[in-house]
Structure formats: C-alpha cells, structure tokens
Motif scaffolding. Sequence first.
Motif, PDB file in Angstrom:
ATOM      1  N   LEU A  86       0.867  -1.176   0.000  1.00 18.60           N
ATOM      2  CA  LEU A  86       0.000   0.000   0.000  1.00 18.60           C
ATOM      3  C   LEU A  86       0.901   1.221   0.000  1.00 18.60           C
ATOM      4  O   LEU A  86       1.689   1.419   0.925  1.00 18.60           O
ATOM      5  CB  LEU A  86      -0.907   0.015   1.234  1.00 18.60           C
ATOM      6  CG  LEU A  86      -1.824   1.229   1.372  1.00 18.60           C
ATOM      7  CD1 LEU A  86      -2.859   1.250   0.246  1.00 18.60           C
ATOM      8  CD2 LEU A  86      -2.509   1.232   2.730  1.00 18.60           C
ATOM      9  N   HIS A  87       0.820   2.024  -1.063  1.00 20.27           N
ATOM     10  CA  HIS A  87       1.573   3.275  -1.146  1.00 20.27           C
ATOM     11  C   HIS A  87       0.676   4.400  -0.640  1.00 20.27           C
ATOM     12  O   HIS A  87      -0.477   4.517  -1.084  1.00 20.27           O
ATOM     13  CB  HIS A  87       1.995   3.558  -2.591  1.00 20.27           C
ATOM     14  CG  HIS A  87       3.096   2.678  -3.065  1.00 20.27           C
ATOM     15  ND1 HIS A  87       2.889   1.377  -3.468  1.00 20.27           N
ATOM     16  CD2 HIS A  87       4.412   2.903  -3.189  1.00 20.27           C
ATOM     17  CE1 HIS A  87       4.035   0.846  -3.822  1.00 20.27           C
ATOM     18  NE2 HIS A  87       4.983   1.743  -3.667  1.00 20.27           N
ATOM     19  N   ILE A 100       6.478   9.372   0.199  1.00 17.75           N
ATOM     20  CA  ILE A 100       5.516   8.312  -0.070  1.00 17.75           C
ATOM     21  C   ILE A 100       5.900   7.175   0.867  1.00 17.75           C
ATOM     22  O   ILE A 100       7.046   6.721   0.867  1.00 17.75           O
ATOM     23  CB  ILE A 100       5.582   7.823  -1.534  1.00 17.75           C
ATOM     24  CG1 ILE A 100       5.365   8.965  -2.523  1.00 17.75           C
ATOM     25  CG2 ILE A 100       4.613   6.665  -1.754  1.00 17.75           C
ATOM     26  CD1 ILE A 100       3.956   9.480  -2.615  1.00 17.75           C
ATOM     27  N   GLN A 101       4.953   6.737   1.686  1.00 12.10           N
ATOM     28  CA  GLN A 101       5.185   5.627   2.592  1.00 12.10           C
ATOM     29  C   GLN A 101       4.636   4.345   1.957  1.00 12.10           C
ATOM     30  O   GLN A 101       3.639   4.386   1.230  1.00 12.10           O
ATOM     31  CB  GLN A 101       4.478   5.864   3.934  1.00 12.10           C
ATOM     32  CG  GLN A 101       5.064   7.001   4.734  1.00 12.10           C
ATOM     33  CD  GLN A 101       6.449   6.637   5.237  1.00 12.10           C
ATOM     34  OE1 GLN A 101       6.630   5.668   5.959  1.00 12.10           O
ATOM     35  NE2 GLN A 101       7.436   7.417   4.834  1.00 12.10           N
ATOM     36  N   GLU A 115       9.234   4.988   0.378  1.00  7.26           N
ATOM     37  CA  GLU A 115       9.411   4.623  -1.024  1.00  7.26           C
ATOM     38  C   GLU A 115      10.530   5.472  -1.625  1.00  7.26           C
ATOM     39  O   GLU A 115      10.353   6.672  -1.835  1.00  7.26           O
ATOM     40  CB  GLU A 115       8.105   4.843  -1.788  1.00  7.26           C
ATOM     41  CG  GLU A 115       8.206   4.743  -3.298  1.00  7.26           C
ATOM     42  CD  GLU A 115       8.742   3.416  -3.781  1.00  7.26           C
ATOM     43  OE1 GLU A 115       9.909   3.371  -4.201  1.00  7.26           O
ATOM     44  OE2 GLU A 115       7.990   2.435  -3.746  1.00  7.26           O
ATOM     45  N   PRO A 116      11.702   4.885  -1.893  1.00 11.14           N
ATOM     46  CA  PRO A 116      12.834   5.687  -2.364  1.00 11.14           C
ATOM     47  C   PRO A 116      12.697   6.179  -3.798  1.00 11.14           C
ATOM     48  O   PRO A 116      13.332   7.171  -4.159  1.00 11.14           O
ATOM     49  CB  PRO A 116      14.022   4.729  -2.229  1.00 11.14           C
ATOM     50  CG  PRO A 116      13.426   3.371  -2.360  1.00 11.14           C
ATOM     51  CD  PRO A 116      12.057   3.479  -1.734  1.00 11.14           C
ATOM     52  N   LEU A 117      11.880   5.548  -4.610  1.00  9.62           N
ATOM     53  CA  LEU A 117      11.750   5.964  -6.007  1.00  9.62           C
ATOM     54  C   LEU A 117      10.866   7.194  -6.175  1.00  9.62           C
ATOM     55  O   LEU A 117      10.952   7.884  -7.195  1.00  9.62           O
ATOM     56  CB  LEU A 117      11.204   4.807  -6.852  1.00  9.62           C
ATOM     57  CG  LEU A 117      12.078   3.557  -6.884  1.00  9.62           C
ATOM     58  CD1 LEU A 117      11.376   2.433  -7.621  1.00  9.62           C
ATOM     59  CD2 LEU A 117      13.429   3.858  -7.503  1.00  9.62           C
ATOM     60  N   LEU A 118      10.015   7.484  -5.182  1.00  8.21           N
ATOM     61  CA  LEU A 118       9.087   8.618  -5.273  1.00  8.21           C
ATOM     62  C   LEU A 118       9.298   9.643  -4.168  1.00  8.21           C
ATOM     63  O   LEU A 118       8.554  10.615  -4.085  1.00  8.21           O
ATOM     64  CB  LEU A 118       7.644   8.110  -5.235  1.00  8.21           C
ATOM     65  CG  LEU A 118       7.225   7.183  -6.369  1.00  8.21           C
ATOM     66  CD1 LEU A 118       5.826   6.631  -6.115  1.00  8.21           C
ATOM     67  CD2 LEU A 118       7.272   7.900  -7.706  1.00  8.21           C
ATOM     68  N   ALA A 124      11.216  15.140  -6.287  1.00 13.77           N
ATOM     69  CA  ALA A 124      11.018  13.973  -7.171  1.00 13.77           C
ATOM     70  C   ALA A 124       9.717  14.059  -7.973  1.00 13.77           C
ATOM     71  O   ALA A 124       9.707  13.707  -9.151  1.00 13.77           O
ATOM     72  CB  ALA A 124      11.039  12.685  -6.337  1.00 13.77           C
ATOM     73  N   LEU A 125       8.635  14.531  -7.353  1.00 10.72           N
ATOM     74  CA  LEU A 125       7.343  14.559  -8.017  1.00 10.72           C
ATOM     75  C   LEU A 125       6.848  15.972  -8.346  1.00 10.72           C
ATOM     76  O   LEU A 125       6.093  16.157  -9.298  1.00 10.72           O
ATOM     77  CB  LEU A 125       6.274  13.885  -7.141  1.00 10.72           C
ATOM     78  CG  LEU A 125       6.601  12.490  -6.631  1.00 10.72           C
ATOM     79  CD1 LEU A 125       5.496  11.990  -5.722  1.00 10.72           C
ATOM     80  CD2 LEU A 125       6.831  11.545  -7.798  1.00 10.72           C
ATOM     81  N   GLU A 126       7.253  16.923  -7.537  1.00  7.08           N
ATOM     82  CA  GLU A 126       6.736  18.290  -7.680  1.00  7.08           C
ATOM     83  C   GLU A 126       7.868  19.294  -7.560  1.00  7.08           C
ATOM     84  O   GLU A 126       8.892  19.016  -6.904  1.00  7.08           O
ATOM     85  CB  GLU A 126       5.692  18.572  -6.592  1.00  7.08           C
ATOM     86  CG  GLU A 126       4.510  17.652  -6.647  1.00  7.08           C
ATOM     87  CD  GLU A 126       3.574  17.812  -5.459  1.00  7.08           C
ATOM     88  OE1 GLU A 126       3.991  18.409  -4.438  1.00  7.08           O
ATOM     89  OE2 GLU A 126       2.467  17.295  -5.522  1.00  7.08           O
TER      90      GLU A 126
END
Length: 131
Positions: A86-87, A100-101, A115-118, A124-126
């Motif tokens: 569950l992200h 992101i957990q 979550e290391p990718l996000l 990373a996202l914004e």
Amino acid sequence: MFEYHGSITVRESAGDEDEGSRLRRIVDELRAHICRMNSPYLLDLRWMNGEPFIHLGGHSNHRSAPDVLELFRHVAAIAPGSYGLLHVRDDEDPGHENEIQVLRLARGTLTEHTEPLLSPCVPALEDPFSG
C-alpha cells in the motif's frame, strides 16, 4: 491530502496446500468487511485466474474513512499468507509530509517503509513551492 494505491493477493497461508473452502470463507468475510467500509473510492475484491485479489486506491483531502490501513491489518490477521503493498502519501503525517510511505504485508506482518523511487516528493514529483 491523503492519497493511496495498493493491492493484496489473498492467501490463507504461505504454504502450497490446497486451501479450497477455507479460502472461500475468508474471501466471503473480507467481502462483507469491504462492504461495511462503504468506500467512495476504488476498493475491489475479485477472483482472477483462481486467486482472490484486493485492489484499492483513493484521494481525499484528509486521512479519513475508509480506513485502508485497518483493512491491511485485518487481512494480515485472518489470512496470514496474503501479501501486498500500500503506497500512501499523507501531507499531514508528521515527519513524513514529503514522502511516499509503503506498507508491506507479508506472512501476517505489516511493516512501514519510505518509497525511495518517489521520495522526497519535492523535488522527485513536484517543484518546490515558490510563493
């Protein structure tokens, strides 16, 4: 903002024995549990290729019903062979506002990870806020 995306493969145990009617009873109980949650978001339990899966996703202003974390705890308790992720992005979670957990369900145990990718969400996202 509270955003979540996840899935669970429902299994009664981690062994390879035939679960048959026990698994069907577990799925019936989970289906009733999901109906009681009354989610306005994605919350689906279905059989695919002979196995039950739960898929869920949502986006609300604040962490509120449905309690998707409680659903993962419930599945861990009644079907400890289940596994899934569950992200969660919760900008009101102290210490995790920019992450992101990931809640990991495996062998009846839940663990939380970043979550290391996000993460971190900014940048990373914004883009950073430029007031």
